[in-house]
Design a protein around this motif. Structure first.
Motif, PDB file in Angstrom:
ATOM      1  N   UNK A 167       0.809  -1.207   0.000  1.00 23.34           N
ATOM      2  CA  UNK A 167       0.000   0.000   0.000  1.00 23.34           C
ATOM      3  C   UNK A 167       0.847   1.263   0.000  1.00 23.34           C
ATOM      4  N   UNK A 168       1.928   1.266   0.748  1.00 18.63           N
ATOM      5  CA  UNK A 168       2.689   2.482   0.977  1.00 18.63           C
ATOM      6  C   UNK A 168       3.378   3.030  -0.260  1.00 18.63           C
ATOM      7  N   UNK A 169       3.517   2.253  -1.308  1.00 21.77           N
ATOM      8  CA  UNK A 169       4.188   2.745  -2.507  1.00 21.77           C
ATOM      9  C   UNK A 169       3.267   3.613  -3.361  1.00 21.77           C
ATOM     10  N   UNK A 170       1.994   3.638  -3.047  1.00 20.73           N
ATOM     11  CA  UNK A 170       1.034   4.378  -3.854  1.00 20.73           C
ATOM     12  C   UNK A 170       0.671   5.708  -3.222  1.00 20.73           C
TER      13      UNK A 170
ATOM     14  N   UNK B  91       2.483   8.749  -0.578  1.00 22.31           N
ATOM     15  CA  UNK B  91       2.614   7.393  -0.065  1.00 22.31           C
ATOM     16  C   UNK B  91       2.990   7.323   1.396  1.00 22.31           C
ATOM     17  N   UNK B  92       3.866   8.205   1.822  1.00 21.65           N
ATOM     18  CA  UNK B  92       4.294   8.224   3.216  1.00 21.65           C
ATOM     19  C   UNK B  92       3.317   8.960   4.121  1.00 21.65           C
ATOM     20  N   UNK B  93       2.406   9.717   3.528  1.00 23.61           N
ATOM     21  CA  UNK B  93       1.500  10.545   4.294  1.00 23.61           C
ATOM     22  C   UNK B  93       2.044  11.917   4.622  1.00 23.61           C
ATOM     23  N   UNK B  94       3.229  12.233   4.141  1.00 22.51           N
ATOM     24  CA  UNK B  94       3.874  13.485   4.503  1.00 22.51           C
ATOM     25  C   UNK B  94       3.320  14.695   3.769  1.00 22.51           C
ATOM     26  N   UNK B  95       2.677  14.484   2.623  1.00 27.44           N
ATOM     27  CA  UNK B  95       2.145  15.588   1.836  1.00 27.44           C
ATOM     28  C   UNK B  95       0.672  15.360   1.564  1.00 27.44           C
ATOM     29  N   UNK B  96      -0.116  16.416   1.712  1.00 28.75           N
ATOM     30  CA  UNK B  96      -1.545  16.360   1.420  1.00 28.75           C
ATOM     31  C   UNK B  96      -1.948  17.529   0.550  1.00 28.75           C
ATOM     32  N   UNK B  97      -3.026  17.337  -0.189  1.00 27.51           N
ATOM     33  CA  UNK B  97      -3.518  18.341  -1.120  1.00 27.51           C
ATOM     34  C   UNK B  97      -5.041  18.327  -1.090  1.00 27.51           C
ATOM     35  N   UNK B  98      -5.652  19.501  -1.236  1.00 29.68           N
ATOM     36  CA  UNK B  98      -7.093  19.628  -1.180  1.00 29.68           C
ATOM     37  C   UNK B  98      -7.588  20.606  -2.232  1.00 29.68           C
ATOM     38  N   UNK B  99      -8.755  20.331  -2.745  1.00 31.47           N
ATOM     39  CA  UNK B  99      -9.417  21.331  -3.561  1.00 31.47           C
ATOM     40  C   UNK B  99      -9.913  22.446  -2.648  1.00 31.47           C
ATOM     41  N   UNK B 100      -9.985  23.660  -3.180  1.00 34.07           N
ATOM     42  CA  UNK B 100     -10.288  24.814  -2.350  1.00 34.07           C
ATOM     43  C   UNK B 100     -11.627  24.692  -1.621  1.00 34.07           C
ATOM     44  N   UNK B 101     -12.599  24.070  -2.240  1.00 29.22           N
ATOM     45  CA  UNK B 101     -13.934  24.024  -1.667  1.00 29.22           C
ATOM     46  C   UNK B 101     -14.029  23.178  -0.400  1.00 29.22           C
ATOM     47  N   UNK B 102     -13.059  22.310  -0.153  1.00 25.18           N
ATOM     48  CA  UNK B 102     -13.105  21.459   1.037  1.00 25.18           C
ATOM     49  C   UNK B 102     -12.001  21.783   2.029  1.00 25.18           C
ATOM     50  N   UNK B 103     -11.097  22.640   1.660  1.00 24.90           N
ATOM     51  CA  UNK B 103      -9.974  22.960   2.535  1.00 24.90           C
ATOM     52  C   UNK B 103     -10.475  23.544   3.850  1.00 24.90           C
ATOM     53  N   UNK B 104      -9.968  23.028   4.943  1.00 26.57           N
ATOM     54  CA  UNK B 104     -10.403  23.449   6.256  1.00 26.57           C
ATOM     55  C   UNK B 104     -11.555  22.639   6.810  1.00 26.57           C
TER      56      UNK B 104
ATOM     57  N   UNK C 258      -3.235   5.107   7.019  1.00 29.59           N
ATOM     58  CA  UNK C 258      -2.578   4.231   7.970  1.00 29.59           C
ATOM     59  C   UNK C 258      -1.996   3.091   7.155  1.00 29.59           C
ATOM     60  N   UNK C 259      -0.727   3.188   6.840  1.00 29.51           N
ATOM     61  CA  UNK C 259      -0.120   2.191   5.967  1.00 29.51           C
ATOM     62  C   UNK C 259      -0.040   0.819   6.613  1.00 29.51           C
ATOM     63  N   UNK C 260       0.040   0.765   7.924  1.00 31.04           N
ATOM     64  CA  UNK C 260       0.055  -0.518   8.615  1.00 31.04           C
ATOM     65  C   UNK C 260      -1.258  -1.263   8.424  1.00 31.04           C
ATOM     66  N   UNK C 261      -2.345  -0.520   8.222  1.00 27.58           N
ATOM     67  CA  UNK C 261      -3.656  -1.113   7.990  1.00 27.58           C
ATOM     68  C   UNK C 261      -4.064  -1.079   6.523  1.00 27.58           C
ATOM     69  N   UNK C 262      -3.203  -0.562   5.669  1.00 27.67           N
ATOM     70  CA  UNK C 262      -3.487  -0.429   4.231  1.00 27.67           C
ATOM     71  C   UNK C 262      -4.819   0.279   4.001  1.00 27.67           C
ATOM     72  N   UNK C 263      -5.016   1.367   4.707  1.00 27.16           N
ATOM     73  CA  UNK C 263      -6.285   2.081   4.659  1.00 27.16           C
ATOM     74  C   UNK C 263      -6.055   3.579   4.572  1.00 27.16           C
ATOM     75  N   UNK C 264      -6.864   4.234   3.759  1.00 27.61           N
ATOM     76  CA  UNK C 264      -6.873   5.676   3.644  1.00 27.61           C
ATOM     77  C   UNK C 264      -8.212   6.189   4.149  1.00 27.61           C
ATOM     78  N   UNK C 265      -8.208   7.413   4.676  1.00 26.21           N
ATOM     79  CA  UNK C 265      -9.410   7.981   5.262  1.00 26.21           C
ATOM     80  C   UNK C 265      -9.664   9.385   4.723  1.00 26.21           C
ATOM     81  N   UNK C 266     -10.918   9.768   4.763  1.00 27.94           N
ATOM     82  CA  UNK C 266     -11.297  11.144   4.501  1.00 27.94           C
ATOM     83  C   UNK C 266     -12.282  11.563   5.585  1.00 27.94           C
ATOM     84  N   UNK C 267     -11.815  12.377   6.512  1.00 27.43           N
ATOM     85  CA  UNK C 267     -12.677  12.930   7.538  1.00 27.43           C
ATOM     86  C   UNK C 267     -13.348  14.173   6.979  1.00 27.43           C
TER      87      UNK C 267
END
Length: 123
Positions: A29-32, A53-66, A73-82
């Motif tokens: 998972x972490x390579x993607x 892949x590492x989680x160190x960088x994130x990007x958002x469209x303006x309408x959802x920023x904030x 969580x690469x250990x769980x091979x899972x991505x989230x969107x709160x």
């Protein structure tokens, strides 16, 4: 091959919150780099958020920023969107996707896609 399955969508009132999950199986998972996109009838697929892949960088469209926060969580091979303070215009089918590309805001650069999960926000 990578398989992606989204979950966590539902019906909420404006101002409410949801947490979407994207579970991955297959290759490491972490390579993607990963992204969230959304689509409504009559509109093109829209970039929402992406994470390296590492989680160190994130990007958002303006309408959802904030309001939205992408994480993984690469250990769980899972991505989230709160998703907080949801608005009716956030209503869409949300898809997670995986890519080896560095152009994380372009849907055409993603190689693997989940089936989508419906998010409906009532006014």
């Amino acid at each position: 091959q990578v398989q992606l399955v989204e979950s966590g969508g539902g019906l909420v009132q404006a101002g409410g919150s949801l947490r979407l999950s994207c579970a991955a199986s297959g290759r490491t998972f972490s390579i993607y780099n990963m992204g969230w996109f959304r689509q409504t009838p009559g509109k093109e697929r829209e970039f929402v958020a992406a994470i390296s892949g590492s989680g160190s960088s994130t990007f958002y469209t303006d309408s959802v920023k904030g309001r939205f926060t992408i994480s993984r969580d690469n250990a769980k091979s899972t991505m989230y969107l709160q998703m907080n303070n949801l608005k009716p215009e956030d209503t869409a089918v949300y898809h997670c996707a995986a890519t080896a590309s560095l152009r994380l805001t372009s849907a055409s650069r993603y190689d693997y896609w989940g089936q989508g999960t419906q998010v409906t926000v009532s006014s």
